[in-house]
Structures are given as C-alpha cells and as structure tokens.
Motif scaffolding. Structure first.
Motif, short mmCIF file in Angstrom:
data_model
loop_
_atom_site.label_atom_id
_atom_site.label_comp_id
_atom_site.label_asym_id
_atom_site.label_seq_id
_atom_site.Cartn_x
_atom_site.Cartn_y
_atom_site.Cartn_z
N ARG A 176 38.09 96.22 26.48
CA ARG A 176 39.05 95.70 27.21
C ARG A 176 39.70 96.50 26.67
N GLN A 177 39.75 98.38 26.87
CA GLN A 177 39.54 99.51 26.84
C GLN A 177 39.69 100.07 28.24
N ILE A 178 40.64 100.61 28.44
CA ILE A 178 40.61 101.16 30.27
C ILE A 178 40.59 102.75 29.78
N PRO A 179 40.20 103.77 30.66
CA PRO A 179 39.85 104.64 30.43
C PRO A 179 41.07 105.47 30.39
N HIS A 180 42.25 104.95 30.94
CA HIS A 180 42.84 106.46 31.23
C HIS A 180 44.11 105.98 30.29
N GLY A 181 43.67 105.38 29.63
CA GLY A 181 45.51 105.40 28.62
C GLY A 181 44.86 106.28 27.44
N GLU A 182 45.74 105.76 26.29
CA GLU A 182 45.83 106.81 24.61
C GLU A 182 44.04 106.51 24.57
N ALA A 183 44.04 107.39 23.81
CA ALA A 183 42.68 107.48 23.40
C ALA A 183 42.05 106.20 24.33
N GLY A 184 41.72 107.09 25.50
CA GLY A 184 40.80 106.52 26.94
C GLY A 184 39.59 106.93 26.75
N VAL A 185 39.53 108.04 25.59
CA VAL A 185 37.67 108.59 25.75
C VAL A 185 36.51 107.96 25.09
N VAL A 186 36.87 106.31 24.63
CA VAL A 186 36.13 106.19 24.10
C VAL A 186 35.39 105.73 25.36
N ALA A 187 36.36 105.07 26.09
CA ALA A 187 36.45 103.84 27.68
C ALA A 187 35.64 104.91 28.31
N ILE A 188 36.57 105.95 28.13
CA ILE A 188 35.47 107.32 29.47
C ILE A 188 33.92 107.55 28.58
N PHE A 189 33.94 107.71 28.43
CA PHE A 189 32.16 108.68 27.16
C PHE A 189 31.02 107.68 27.63
N ILE A 190 31.41 106.13 26.80
CA ILE A 190 30.83 104.48 27.40
C ILE A 190 30.79 104.95 29.57
N GLU A 191 31.68 104.45 29.78
CA GLU A 191 31.24 104.75 31.37
C GLU A 191 30.55 105.69 32.06
N ALA A 192 30.65 106.89 31.70
CA ALA A 192 30.49 107.99 31.88
C ALA A 192 28.66 107.62 31.90
N LEU A 193 28.74 107.62 30.35
CA LEU A 193 27.65 107.71 30.06
C LEU A 193 25.63 106.26 30.32
N LEU A 194 27.14 105.19 30.66
CA LEU A 194 26.24 103.86 31.58
C LEU A 194 25.94 104.15 32.63
N ALA A 195 26.64 105.66 33.44
CA ALA A 195 26.57 105.64 34.83
C ALA A 195 25.56 106.92 34.97
N ASN A 196 24.70 107.68 33.59
CA ASN A 196 24.39 108.62 34.33
C ASN A 196 25.26 109.79 34.51
N LYS A 197 26.28 109.89 34.31
CA LYS A 197 27.36 110.94 34.14
C LYS A 197 27.41 111.91 32.91
N THR A 198 27.65 113.14 33.72
CA THR A 198 28.08 113.96 32.15
C THR A 198 29.26 114.15 31.71
N PRO A 199 29.34 113.48 30.68
CA PRO A 199 30.13 113.52 30.24
C PRO A 199 31.46 115.20 29.44
N LYS A 200 32.22 114.96 29.27
CA LYS A 200 33.40 116.13 29.31
C LYS A 200 33.99 116.22 27.78
N ILE A 201 33.76 117.34 26.77
CA ILE A 201 34.39 117.86 25.81
C ILE A 201 35.85 118.38 26.18
N PHE A 202 36.52 118.62 25.44
CA PHE A 202 37.78 119.06 26.20
C PHE A 202 38.00 120.36 24.30
N THR A 203 37.49 121.80 23.82
CA THR A 203 37.93 121.68 23.04
C THR A 203 38.68 123.81 23.17
N PHE A 204 39.12 124.21 22.25
CA PHE A 204 40.00 124.83 21.14
C PHE A 204 39.06 125.60 20.60
N PRO A 205 39.40 127.81 21.04
CA PRO A 205 38.46 128.54 21.34
C PRO A 205 37.55 127.99 19.36
#
Ligand SMILES: NC(=O)c1ccc[n+]([C@@H]2O[C@H](COP(=O)([O-])OP(=O)(O)OC[C@H]3O[C@@H](n4cnc5c(N)ncnc54)[C@H](O)[C@@H]3O)[C@@H](O)[C@H]2O)c1
Length: 314
Positions: A176-205
C-alpha cells in the motif's frame, strides 16, 4: 478499546488499523483522503472523511465516539512538499495535532501515540546508529513540524497528565505504499521495474552507491504500534532495523525479487537529501520487547508480491 487512527486510509495507518481490528479493538478512522485511499480502509472500521485542520468536524467525531486511544498517523508527509509550502505543512502537522490534543483533553482520551520521523528529525548526523538522545537537528519544514509536535505532546503530558508515546519511524516500506511519500523509493523502484522502466539512483560524489537508509517493513512497524498500546508512556522510540542499506543494494534486492536486471542511471543527489540515516533500536527492544522480524529480502519479496497481485502499474 476504541482506537482513533488518523490517516487510517494511508499506507501505514491502514496496516495498523488491520492489526488493531484483528486484536479485537474497535477502530475509528479519520482521514481526508488527500493521499490515502478509500480501498485501503478496512470494512470493519468506522470511517469519517474529516480533515484534522477542521476543529469542529473533528470534535464531532470525539462527541460521537468514545475514544480511548489516538494513534496519530495523518500528516503532510512529503519533505519536498514541506519545502514548497511550509504553511500547509504546518497547518496539517501542527494545527491538526493541536486540534486533536484539545479534543483528547476535553473527551478524556487515555493515551496518544504520535508518529514522528527518525529518518528526518535527526538531520545530518555524524554518529551512527542514531540513538533517541542524540541531538535532533531537523533541516526541513516537515522535520521541524514533527519535532515541534513531540514538544507539544510533552506539554500536554505535564499540563493535563495525558500519556503519550512517540514512534520515530525509519524508512518504512511495504504493501500500500505510494511512490511520492517519505521513503517512497521502494514503491518507485518496484513500479519502474515492473513497467520495464529504468530506475534512477541519486548519489553524492563520495557515495557512488547512493544514499544510506534504514528500511523497515511495515509489518514490523505495525507490531510497534501494538506494543505501545500498553507500554512506553512518556517515551520516544526509534523504529527501524539498525541496518545501513545503500540505494544500489536496495535496487538489487528489488531486482532479485522481481527477476529483472535493468541497469540504473545515476544522478546527483537533490537539494535536501540526507547522506545517511541508521537508527539505533536498542531502546525499543529493551522497553517494549520489540524487534523487527523481517529482513530486507523477505520484506521486499512480500512487497513485490503485493504490487504484482494488485497490478499497481503506472
Ligand atoms: N512512510 C515512511 O517511511 C514514514 C517515515 C517516517 C514517518 N512517517 C509518518 O507516518 C505517517 C503515515 O505516513 P504514510 O507513509 O502512511 O503516508 P500516507 O500519505 O499514506 O498516510 C497519511 C494519511 O494521512 C491523511 N491525511 C493527510 N492530511 C490529512 C488531513 N489534513 N486530515 C486528515 N487526514 C489527512 C492522508 O489522506 C493519508 O491517508 C505520517 O505521519 C508520516 O509522517 C512515515
């Protein structure tokens, strides 16, 4: 007991509602459905579509229902949204809380469980894991309103003898997690991968695998709510796993659960992103006998199974 869950149509609140009902409690839910969904509401719960900013409508609920416990999950819970509109954030998170607390005093509520954020209020800590008594340095309006709320709870406890327990959640994930909340990254990744979309990882140098977070499964968070019905008055508890996970490790765990290997793209961390969050959960273990039961692999598998079944595809 009669338990009022605010935000009970949302991700975590609805999971907590299911558990309270299963334990035989009567559950009353107040939610304005701004991010929550009607289909999350357990059919056995009594539902009021009420905004916690509306003091009169809220009081009408307290007048009708004889509330023993408030479990306060309703919130404006997006950090970027709090930066964009700190006034709205404060109205929901501070004024909404005060409306509830005034009713709690007036209608003889026995305890308030308040949901704070261990992932946000400590800010950019230098020592890990973070214990409850380490300095709190909120750096977003969302984190500020959560911490201000904690102070208000202490005020009501001293002024009116109204018991409370604060649960400072780490990064919660699960069904039931929604992608745009606090810590939404799990929902974002699952939805992207199930739809064959490329996931994005934010990094520091200096952190090429992405930020470090403490991911806790919602089923474990629910158990913490059950424990504090009877325990932990006047205390704040970190609710996480105490384990550091980089975004890349999280993505790989999700990819393994789904059985896909789409290569991610990497991008610079956004303004306001914290580098690291890892909560010390010793206090909850000692006081409440609470421990997380789900490791990341198991929790992610359960979450992926849910998304597949529900066909929560974009
Ligand atoms: N998800 C996380 O990782 C996380 C981490 C730390 C703390 N929290 C806290 O946990 C709580 C639940 O978060 P969630 O992730 O389930 O988010 P969610 O958006 O799914 O749940 C919040 C619920 O509150 C309701 N709500 C919002 N404003 C309201 C208002 N003015 N009046 C009545 N209802 C209102 C929404 O409709 C929604 O159902 C929040 O207090 C959040 O700050 C969440």
């Amino acid at each position: 007991m009669n338990i009022l869950i605010t935000g009970g149509a949302g991700f975590i609140g609805s999971n907590v509602a299911d558990a309270f009902l299963a334990e035989g409690h009567r559950v009353i839910i107040v939610d304005n459905l701004s991010t929550g969904k009607r289909e999350n509401l357990p059919p056995e719960a009594i539902f009021y579509e009420v905004d916690i900013r509306d003091a009169d409508q809220l009081e009408a609920v307290f007048k009708r229902e004889s509330i023993d416990i408030i479990d306060h999950h309703a919130a404006q819970m997006s950090v970027p949204a709090s930066v964009a509109d700190p006034v709205y954030d404060a109205n929901v998170n501070v004024i909404g809380l005060l409306n509830l607390m005034q009713c709690a005093v007036k209608y003889g509520v026995k305890k308030v469980i308040f949901i704070s954020s261990g992932g946000a209020i400590y800010g950019e800590s230098e020592t890990f894991p973070i214990t409850e008594d380490m300095p709190v340095q909120p750096v977003s309006p969302y984190a500020i309103t959560k911490y201000v709320s904690e102070h208000y709870l202490r005020f009501y406890w001293h002024q009116y003898n109204l018991p409370y327990t604060i649960l400072r959640y780490a990064n919660v994930y699960g069904p039931r997690q929604i992608p745009h909340g606090e810590a939404g990254v799990v929902a974002i990744f699952i939805e992207a991968l199930l739809a064959n979309k490329t996931p994005k990882i934010f990094t520091f140098p200096d952190m090429p695998e992405g930020m470090i977070r403490d991911y806790v499964f919602v089923g474990d968070v629910v158990q913490a709510n059950l424990r504090v019905l009877q325990h932990g008055d006047g205390e704040a508890y970190n609710i996480g796993t105490g384990i550091q996970t980089t975004t890349l490790t999280l993505l790989k765990t999700i990819q393994n659960a789904i059985g896909t290997g789409i290569t991610p793209v990497f991008s610079e961390a956004r303004a306001g992103d914290l580098r690291c969050s890892q909560l010390d959960i010793t206090k909850a273990a000692q006081h409440l006998g609470w421990q997380p039961e789900y490791d990341l692999k198991t929790g992610i598998q359960k979450t992926v199974n849910y998304y597949r079944k529900e066909e929560h595809l974009p």
